[in-house]
Design a protein around this motif. Sequence first.
Motif, PDB file in Angstrom:
ATOM      1  N   PHE A 211       0.841  -1.184  -0.058  1.00 59.90           N
ATOM      2  CA  PHE A 211      -0.030   0.000  -0.026  1.00 59.90           C
ATOM      3  C   PHE A 211       0.891   1.228   0.161  1.00 59.90           C
ATOM      4  CE2 PHE A 211      -3.694  -2.454   1.765  1.00 59.90           C
ATOM      5  CZ  PHE A 211      -4.494  -2.146   1.153  1.00 59.90           C
ATOM      6  N   ASP A 212       0.277   2.441  -0.475  1.00 66.10           N
ATOM      7  CA  ASP A 212       0.902   3.761  -0.276  1.00 66.10           C
ATOM      8  C   ASP A 212       0.461   4.139   0.998  1.00 66.10           C
ATOM      9  OD1 ASP A 212       2.128   3.640  -2.771  1.00 66.10           O
ATOM     10  OD2 ASP A 212       0.175   4.314  -3.696  1.00 66.10           O
ATOM     11  N   LEU A 213       1.468   4.730   1.622  1.00 65.57           N
ATOM     12  CA  LEU A 213       1.272   5.863   2.814  1.00 65.57           C
ATOM     13  C   LEU A 213       0.508   6.910   2.326  1.00 65.57           C
ATOM     14  CD1 LEU A 213       1.380   5.903   5.924  1.00 65.57           C
ATOM     15  CD2 LEU A 213       3.534   7.112   5.596  1.00 65.57           C
ATOM     16  N   THR A 214      -0.688   7.481   2.829  1.00 67.11           N
ATOM     17  CA  THR A 214      -1.583   8.697   2.590  1.00 67.11           C
ATOM     18  C   THR A 214      -1.425   9.657   3.554  1.00 67.11           C
ATOM     19  OG1 THR A 214      -3.453   7.581   2.612  1.00 67.11           O
ATOM     20  CG2 THR A 214      -2.708   7.465   0.504  1.00 67.11           C
ATOM     21  N   ASN A 215      -1.251   9.093   4.880  1.00 61.91           N
ATOM     22  CA  ASN A 215      -1.477  10.116   5.789  1.00 61.91           C
ATOM     23  C   ASN A 215      -0.824   9.296   7.276  1.00 61.91           C
ATOM     24  OD1 ASN A 215      -2.430  11.978   8.293  1.00 61.91           O
ATOM     25  ND2 ASN A 215      -3.468  12.875   6.440  1.00 61.91           N
ATOM     26  N   ALA A 216      -0.220  10.126   8.098  1.00 57.12           N
ATOM     27  CA  ALA A 216       0.143   9.629   9.365  1.00 57.12           C
ATOM     28  C   ALA A 216      -0.312  10.609  10.574  1.00 57.12           C
ATOM     29  CB  ALA A 216       1.472   9.158   9.453  1.00 57.12           C
ATOM     30  N   ARG A 218       1.029  11.662  14.011  1.00 57.31           N
ATOM     31  CA  ARG A 218       2.025  11.210  14.898  1.00 57.31           C
ATOM     32  C   ARG A 218       2.464   9.782  14.951  1.00 57.31           C
ATOM     33  NH1 ARG A 218      -1.307  14.671  19.702  1.00 57.31           N
ATOM     34  NH2 ARG A 218      -1.223  16.789  18.506  1.00 57.31           N
ATOM     35  N   GLU A 219       2.618   9.091  16.066  1.00 60.07           N
ATOM     36  CA  GLU A 219       2.842   7.750  16.007  1.00 60.07           C
ATOM     37  C   GLU A 219       1.726   6.855  16.462  1.00 60.07           C
ATOM     38  OE1 GLU A 219       5.751   6.360  14.839  1.00 60.07           O
ATOM     39  OE2 GLU A 219       6.252   8.251  14.084  1.00 60.07           O
ATOM     40  N   GLN A 220       0.352   7.352  15.975  1.00 63.35           N
ATOM     41  CA  GLN A 220      -0.582   6.870  16.673  1.00 63.35           C
ATOM     42  C   GLN A 220      -1.550   6.141  15.633  1.00 63.35           C
ATOM     43  OE1 GLN A 220      -2.823   9.640  19.128  1.00 63.35           O
ATOM     44  NE2 GLN A 220      -1.229  10.667  20.092  1.00 63.35           N
ATOM     45  N   ALA A 221      -1.352   6.722  14.507  1.00 62.59           N
ATOM     46  CA  ALA A 221      -2.536   6.243  13.328  1.00 62.59           C
ATOM     47  C   ALA A 221      -1.685   6.421  11.827  1.00 62.59           C
ATOM     48  CB  ALA A 221      -3.677   6.766  13.352  1.00 62.59           C
ATOM     49  N   ILE A 222      -1.821   5.351  11.051  1.00 60.94           N
ATOM     50  CA  ILE A 222      -1.628   5.653   9.590  1.00 60.94           C
ATOM     51  C   ILE A 222      -2.788   5.192   8.745  1.00 60.94           C
ATOM     52  CG2 ILE A 222       1.056   5.257   9.915  1.00 60.94           C
ATOM     53  CD1 ILE A 222       0.518   2.563   8.778  1.00 60.94           C
ATOM     54  N   PHE A 223      -2.701   5.998   7.490  1.00 58.24           N
ATOM     55  CA  PHE A 223      -3.670   5.648   6.461  1.00 58.24           C
ATOM     56  C   PHE A 223      -3.219   5.373   5.221  1.00 58.24           C
ATOM     57  CE2 PHE A 223      -4.854   8.715   9.691  1.00 58.24           C
ATOM     58  CZ  PHE A 223      -6.309   8.100  10.235  1.00 58.24           C
ATOM     59  N   VAL A 224      -3.483   4.003   4.571  1.00 58.12           N
ATOM     60  CA  VAL A 224      -2.781   3.490   3.307  1.00 58.12           C
ATOM     61  C   VAL A 224      -3.706   3.456   2.342  1.00 58.12           C
ATOM     62  CG1 VAL A 224      -1.056   2.477   4.729  1.00 58.12           C
ATOM     63  CG2 VAL A 224      -2.811   1.233   4.180  1.00 58.12           C
ATOM     64  N   SER A 225      -3.447   3.469   0.975  1.00 58.13           N
ATOM     65  CA  SER A 225      -4.315   3.350   0.043  1.00 58.13           C
ATOM     66  C   SER A 225      -3.574   2.595  -1.152  1.00 58.13           C
ATOM     67  CB  SER A 225      -5.014   4.365  -0.364  1.00 58.13           C
ATOM     68  OG  SER A 225      -4.397   5.341  -1.177  1.00 58.13           O
ATOM     69  N   ALA A 226      -4.301   2.114  -2.275  1.00 54.81           N
ATOM     70  CA  ALA A 226      -3.698   2.078  -3.699  1.00 54.81           C
ATOM     71  C   ALA A 226      -4.392   3.053  -4.554  1.00 54.81           C
ATOM     72  CB  ALA A 226      -4.092   0.576  -4.015  1.00 54.81           C
ATOM     73  N   GLY A 227      -3.586   3.436  -5.537  1.00 53.22           N
ATOM     74  CA  GLY A 227      -4.269   4.158  -6.552  1.00 53.22           C
ATOM     75  C   GLY A 227      -4.766   5.706  -6.233  1.00 53.22           C
ATOM     76  N   HIS A 231      -7.702   6.463   1.711  1.00 56.09           N
ATOM     77  CA  HIS A 231      -7.415   5.459   2.559  1.00 56.09           C
ATOM     78  C   HIS A 231      -8.219   3.986   2.282  1.00 56.09           C
ATOM     79  CE1 HIS A 231      -9.895   6.983   5.862  1.00 56.09           C
ATOM     80  NE2 HIS A 231      -9.887   5.944   6.418  1.00 56.09           N
ATOM     81  N   HIS A 232      -7.720   3.042   2.005  1.00 57.59           N
ATOM     82  CA  HIS A 232      -8.534   1.749   1.706  1.00 57.59           C
ATOM     83  C   HIS A 232      -8.300   0.879   3.219  1.00 57.59           C
ATOM     84  CE1 HIS A 232      -7.677   1.926  -2.715  1.00 57.59           C
ATOM     85  NE2 HIS A 232      -9.155   1.775  -2.336  1.00 57.59           N
ATOM     86  N   MET A 233      -7.265   1.494   3.900  1.00 58.47           N
ATOM     87  CA  MET A 233      -7.122   0.669   5.229  1.00 58.47           C
ATOM     88  C   MET A 233      -6.518   1.604   6.179  1.00 58.47           C
ATOM     89  SD  MET A 233      -5.982  -3.319   4.861  1.00 58.47           S
ATOM     90  CE  MET A 233      -6.578  -3.542   6.450  1.00 58.47           C
ATOM     91  N   ALA A 234      -6.609   1.510   7.449  1.00 64.14           N
ATOM     92  CA  ALA A 234      -5.979   2.367   8.428  1.00 64.14           C
ATOM     93  C   ALA A 234      -5.557   1.684   9.794  1.00 64.14           C
ATOM     94  CB  ALA A 234      -6.989   3.701   8.827  1.00 64.14           C
ATOM     95  N   MET A 235      -4.635   2.164  10.256  1.00 66.19           N
ATOM     96  CA  MET A 235      -4.208   1.239  11.622  1.00 66.19           C
ATOM     97  C   MET A 235      -4.145   2.518  12.709  1.00 66.19           C
ATOM     98  SD  MET A 235      -2.710   0.313   8.802  1.00 66.19           S
ATOM     99  CE  MET A 235      -3.407  -0.831   7.638  1.00 66.19           C
ATOM    100  N   ASN A 236      -4.382   2.047  13.947  1.00 64.60           N
ATOM    101  CA  ASN A 236      -4.056   3.081  15.118  1.00 64.60           C
ATOM    102  C   ASN A 236      -3.879   2.347  16.335  1.00 64.60           C
ATOM    103  OD1 ASN A 236      -6.489   3.109  17.078  1.00 64.60           O
ATOM    104  ND2 ASN A 236      -7.692   2.987  15.240  1.00 64.60           N
TER     105      ASN A 236
END
Length: 305
Positions: A211-216, A218-227, A231-236
């Motif tokens: 996936f491409d990293l589209t937003n972060a 701090r060190e609490q969450a990231i947002f990732v996507s394709a195309g 974001h298609h997925m996120a993690m926190n």
Amino acid sequence: MTDSTRLAADTSMGPVTLDVAHLDAMTAYYRDAVGLSVLDSAGPVVTLGRAGRAADGAAGDGGAASTPLVVLRHSPTLRHAGPREAGLFHTAILFETQAALAAAVYTVATTHPNRFTGSSDHIVSQAFYFDDPEGNGVELYWDRDRTQWSWVHGTVEMATLFLDPNGFLREHLTDEALAAHGSAPAVVGHVHLSVGDIATARRFYVDQLGFDLTNAYREQAIFVSAGGYHHHMAMNVWRSSGAGRRMPALGLGQVDLVLPSADELGATAERLQHHGVAVRDDGRTLELDDPWGTLLRLTPLAEPV
């Protein structure tokens, strides 16, 4: 030229599988409140979905008559996960219009009034949050047009701004939308996970899966996507910092990703194996576990018949 280190731009989200204790009650929630249709009911497994097409590249399958969104798997012997364990933060269902979103929000809020947990304007989208009857997070949302999104050096601008739910309903809820609730197109736009730490999540989902990293945040969450989606997925780690590998429990059972072709599926398998990620490949599907034991299943887009 295709970048062999990234997921294909046309990658989209498939259905989310939930292990549930009370199959009838959970089926009723996703059918009668969220407005999904029962597509298949085979013993202990119920598949629900809607008519759907690709919505601005977020998800979908190009106009199929029905698209699975949520799979409920009756698992009464499992326990509920602890509040700080890794797992599902929410399944996000994307609607094509604000009127369709308003109809869904109104129906869920009126049939399950104690399950509303909040609403936000995220600049790229407008979102409303609920918990289903077994505590799984559900987001119902609508995207602004991509031309209104702002990107700076590969990062999409997102925020958490106040969104008045009553004002949104007054502006967008119509009798026509309520009558169409349950038939208007909707897809799984993204899936948000609770994980143990962000560095490990970034290494797995960005560096290895592709996936491409589209937003972060701090060190609490990231947002990732394709195309180029927001974001298609996120993690926190907001409630799960330090969590280890998930034990079998009620809640998230599986996340499906749909790749545009069998060739792309093969390329992804090769990339994961190069990084030492254990995969299970039967020639048609690819299964792997993320670092917290969340099962991901990757399949190619079905050929039209």
